[in-house]
Design a protein around this motif. Structure first.
Motif, PDB file in Angstrom:
ATOM      1  N   SER A 142       5.993   2.209   7.686  1.00 25.59           N
ATOM      2  CA  SER A 142       5.146   3.386   7.802  1.00 25.59           C
ATOM      3  C   SER A 142       3.675   2.995   7.779  1.00 25.59           C
ATOM      4  N   GLN A 143       2.847   3.820   8.410  1.00 22.53           N
ATOM      5  CA  GLN A 143       1.405   3.585   8.373  1.00 22.53           C
ATOM      6  C   GLN A 143       0.811   3.979   7.026  1.00 22.53           C
ATOM      7  N   TRP A 144       1.587   4.706   6.226  1.00 25.60           N
ATOM      8  CA  TRP A 144       1.122   5.128   4.907  1.00 25.60           C
ATOM      9  C   TRP A 144       1.820   4.311   3.833  1.00 25.60           C
ATOM     10  N   PRO A 145       1.090   3.903   2.806  1.00 23.61           N
ATOM     11  CA  PRO A 145       1.734   3.169   1.711  1.00 23.61           C
ATOM     12  C   PRO A 145       2.666   4.096   0.933  1.00 23.61           C
ATOM     13  N   SER A 146       3.682   3.531   0.341  1.00 22.51           N
ATOM     14  CA  SER A 146       4.634   4.326  -0.420  1.00 22.51           C
ATOM     15  C   SER A 146       3.960   4.932  -1.648  1.00 22.51           C
ATOM     16  N   LEU A 147       4.198   6.207  -1.848  1.00 19.57           N
ATOM     17  CA  LEU A 147       3.685   6.887  -3.038  1.00 19.57           C
ATOM     18  C   LEU A 147       4.578   6.666  -4.252  1.00 19.57           C
TER      19      LEU A 147
END
Length: 169
Positions: free
Chosen positions: A2-7
């Motif tokens: 994903s382009q977003w880091p894992s929350l």
């Protein structure tokens, strides 16, 4: 990837959350845990050399009742929230903003939450752009922006490659 880091970083291996409902029969039970640091400190992405959040409060100067309400809102905020930073009142477009507006800055999560909830009930006909300060004006005013009321188009070219340089005279 994903382009977003894992929350969920830091929660690997944590117990699964329960699916038990609260007595209201609708909401989920959350087991007690540590209090989030976000109640007391802004997330690390917010630039600590700046204020935490900007509230840009827009009005239409050509609509007399709306312009009058905006001026009264401006004065009320100055009187009710003297600890916040408030800039001059503009009756014309300024910087990337396409209409009259004024800006209010908050410095703590507590101020941000209190002012947001107050403004949600008292903004009247005004529209509000709310954004965190991370050191990237374009991203702050677009990707990270939250709106109360109508979303206004911004002059994004005035925000590109400016870093933290002010666009307001």
């Amino acid at each position: 990837m994903s382009q977003w880091p894992s929350l969920l970083e830091g929660y690997e291996g944590a117990e699964p959350l329960p699916t038990t409902l609260n007595p209201d029969g609708k909401s989920l039970y959350n087991p007690p845990g540590p209090r989030s640091a976000a109640y007391d400190e802004f997330p690390k992405e917010i630039d600590p050399t700046q204020n935490g959040f900007d509230f840009h409060i827009f009005h239409m100067p050509s609509v007399p009742a709306q312009a009058q309400y905006a001026r009264e809102l401006y004065e009320r905020i100055r009187r009710e929230f003297p600890e916040l930073r408030i800039y001059q009142f503009f009756d014309e477009a300024v910087g990337p903003h396409p209409t009259g507006m004024f800006e209010v800055n908050t410095f703590t999560p507590h101020q941000t939450g209190a002012f947001f909830s107050w403004l949600a009930l008292h903004r009247g006909p005004c529209d509000v752009l709310v954004h965190p300060n991370i050191g990237d004006l374009l991203r702050e005013h677009t990707e990270l922006a939250t709106w109360m009321g109508r979303r206004w188009p911004l002059d994004e070219d005035r925000l590109k490659n400016r870093g933290r340089k002010s666009y307001i005279p």
